[in-house]
Design an enzyme around this catalytic site. Structure first.
Site, PDB file in Angstrom:
ATOM      1  CE  LYS A 107      35.492 -56.540  82.183  1.00 36.75           C
ATOM      2  NZ  LYS A 107      34.622 -57.457  83.089  1.00 36.75           N
TER       3      LYS A 107
HETATM    4  C1  LIG Z   1      33.476 -57.945  82.648  1.00 26.79           C
HETATM    5  C2  LIG Z   1      32.680 -58.898  83.047  1.00 26.79           C
HETATM    6  C3  LIG Z   1      31.913 -59.920  82.476  1.00 26.79           C
HETATM    7  C4  LIG Z   1      31.280 -59.403  81.317  1.00 26.79           C
HETATM    8  O1  LIG Z   1      32.229 -59.746  80.165  1.00 26.79           O
HETATM    9  P1  LIG Z   1      32.128 -58.841  78.831  1.00 26.79           P
HETATM   10  O2  LIG Z   1      33.235 -58.918  77.834  1.00 26.79           O
HETATM   11  O3  LIG Z   1      31.708 -57.290  79.115  1.00 26.79           O
HETATM   12  O4  LIG Z   1      30.799 -59.460  78.132  1.00 26.79           O
HETATM   13  C5  LIG Z   1      31.348 -61.011  83.083  1.00 26.79           C
HETATM   14  N1  LIG Z   1      31.672 -61.113  84.396  1.00 26.79           N
HETATM   15  C6  LIG Z   1      32.660 -60.662  85.121  1.00 26.79           C
HETATM   16  C7  LIG Z   1      33.040 -60.976  86.356  1.00 26.79           C
HETATM   17  C8  LIG Z   1      33.091 -59.383  84.560  1.00 26.79           C
HETATM   18  O5  LIG Z   1      34.102 -58.851  85.191  1.00 26.79           O
END
Ligand SMILES: *Cc1c(COP(=O)(O)O)cnc(C)c1O
Length: 431
Positions: A107
């Site tokens: 993210k």
């Molecule tokens: C947020 C997150 C996800 C999921 O991603 P989305 O875009 O919400 O589907 C998967 N793995 C990790 C480690 C995350 O932080």
């Protein structure tokens, strides 16, 4: 580029307005009015381009005039200053490591891109923007880090008490400055609901400019399409059909991958791998979308019972289930299957995955049972150290703590506890 609301009631807006508003006044998610494919030559010569050049070519049409090219290039240079290596662990199976950023989860790119865009838009204004964000684990840390010290922006993070890992909690509660953490007695879905309610509360809207830093915000969601292009650049020489398996929670990442496909990137298929929060796998089976309260799992960043971005995916396929099934499969896995996979990957290949990556691996292997002659890439969305207890226990091996994580380990947590929307509103109006 104009953006329309998927509810089709609110008026179209520019990129800038979509970023500042977060969600349309009719509660719809914003969606770009067109997605123009990149020229074939872009994909033919992608190996010769830097990550920044790839990103600029891909995102430019979505930002267009709201940020001049020179500024957009500066933003991308700042956002993409780390590596995105593709690591092959078996024949036909590779993982794209998305955890080399400051908070060690994927993210970071979306959070930093959005922080930079908001910073650019508020550069010569005195009005303050309040960024509200709900986190199931990693968004909070990435947003806190990306927005720390950005002038004119206050960040309020809601997280479910006791449902995020210790390191995740420290990453979002220890920075101070313009970042406040609200600890919610409830689940991630409760947090997400409170944020959505805040956007409709007239008293709040009169008193402040609120925006969202969840992947409903186009500036958080769209830059995630870079990952798929970076992976393609590294996997293209294998000469096989490429399949992406994406561990999914709110379905923003995989939806961005599908946008990369619409830009012309050759992809055979997408796999959305989930934990037991299986609203989408069930929908793909039955055609019925039945959101449920989320259950806590060891891949906690995917504990989402009503994924916000799935509606964007349906829209990309004109809400046609058959067409969607041609491009996307979705499977769910339990915690014990996830731990078995972690151990299997470690024993057979020496690679240490995190619980989310392990779910992605399982999804890929399931798809490859029917399509073995594909080149499968699963996304490693977080560094295993963020889930220290469960990973060390499963593989019976101590992990080395990287310095980004060490930095937060000895800081004191600061949070404000709330248990209802009233608590949130009270905080926003009187803090
Ligand atoms: C947020 C997150 C996800 C999921 O991603 P989305 O875009 O919400 O589907 C998967 N793995 C990790 C480690 C995350 O932080």
């Amino acid at each position: 580029m104009k953006y329309y609301s998927l509810q089709k009631i609110a008026p179209e807006v520019s990129f800038k307005e979509a970023v500042i508003k977060g969600i349309a006044p009719d509660r719809g998610l914003y969606f770009p009015e067109s997605i123009s494919p990149l020229p074939d030559s872009f994909f033919e010569n992608i190996e010769d381009l830097s990550n920044q050049e790839i990103a600029f070519n891909a995102i430019h049409q979505f930002v267009s005039k709201d940020i001049p090219n020179e500024n957009l290039k500066e933003i991308l240079a700042d956002v993409l200053d780390f590596e995105f290596p593709l690591v092959q662990i078996e024949e036909n199976v590779a993982t794209l490591e998305l955890f080399h950023g400051p908070t060690m989860a994927f993210k970071d790119v979306g959070a930093r891109f959005m922080a930079n865009c908001l910073g650019y838009f508020s550069r010569d204004k005195d009005d303050e923007v309040t960024v509200l964000v709900a986190t199931s684990g990693d968004t909070g840390g990435a947003v806190a880090n990306g927005f720390l010290g950005v002038k004119g922006v206050n960040v309020v993070i809601l997280y479910p008490s006791g449902k995020v890992s210790d390191i995740q909690e420290r990453q979002l509660t220890t920075l101070g400055e313009n970042i406040t953490a609200l600890e919610v007695a409830g689940t991630f879905d409760d947090c997400q609901k409170m944020v959505k309610t805040a956007f409709l509360d007239e008293e709040l809207l009169e008193n402040m400019q609120l925006t969202s830093a969840n992947s409903i915000n186009v500036a958080r969601w769209l830059p995630q399409l870079f990952y798929f292009l970076f992976a393609y650049k590294q996997a293209k020489s294998k000469g096989k059909d490429i399949v992406f398996s994406v561990p999914s929670g709110n379905f923003g990442n995989i939806c961005a991958g599908i946008v990369a496909q619409k830009l012309g990137m050759p992809v055979k298929h997408f796999v959305a791998a989930t934990n037991v929060n299986d609203t989408v796998p069930e929908f793909m089976k039955t055609g019925k979308y039945n959101p449920k309260p989320s259950s806590a799992t060891i891949s906690n960043a995917m504990d989402v019972g009503d994924p916000s971005n799935f509606i964007r995916i349906r829209h990309l396929f004109q809400d046609n289930l058959d067409r969607l099934r041609e491009h996307l499969s979705s499977y769910s896995f339990t915690d014990s299957e996830t731990k078995e996979a972690l151990l299997k990957i470690y024993t057979e290949t020496g690679y240490i995955a995190d619980p989310h990556g392990a779910v992605g691996y399982l999804g890929l292997k399931k798809y490859q049972e029917s399509f073995p002659d594909t080149y499968g890439i699963f996304m490693e969305t977080a560094h295993p150290v963020k889930f220290l207890d469960v990973v060390e226990e499963t593989i019976a091996q101590a992990l080395e703590i990287p310095k980004q994580i060490q930095k937060v380990m000895d800081k004191e947590k600061e949070s404000i506890q709330i248990d209802s929307f009233k608590g949130l509103k009270n905080f926003l109006l009187h803090a």
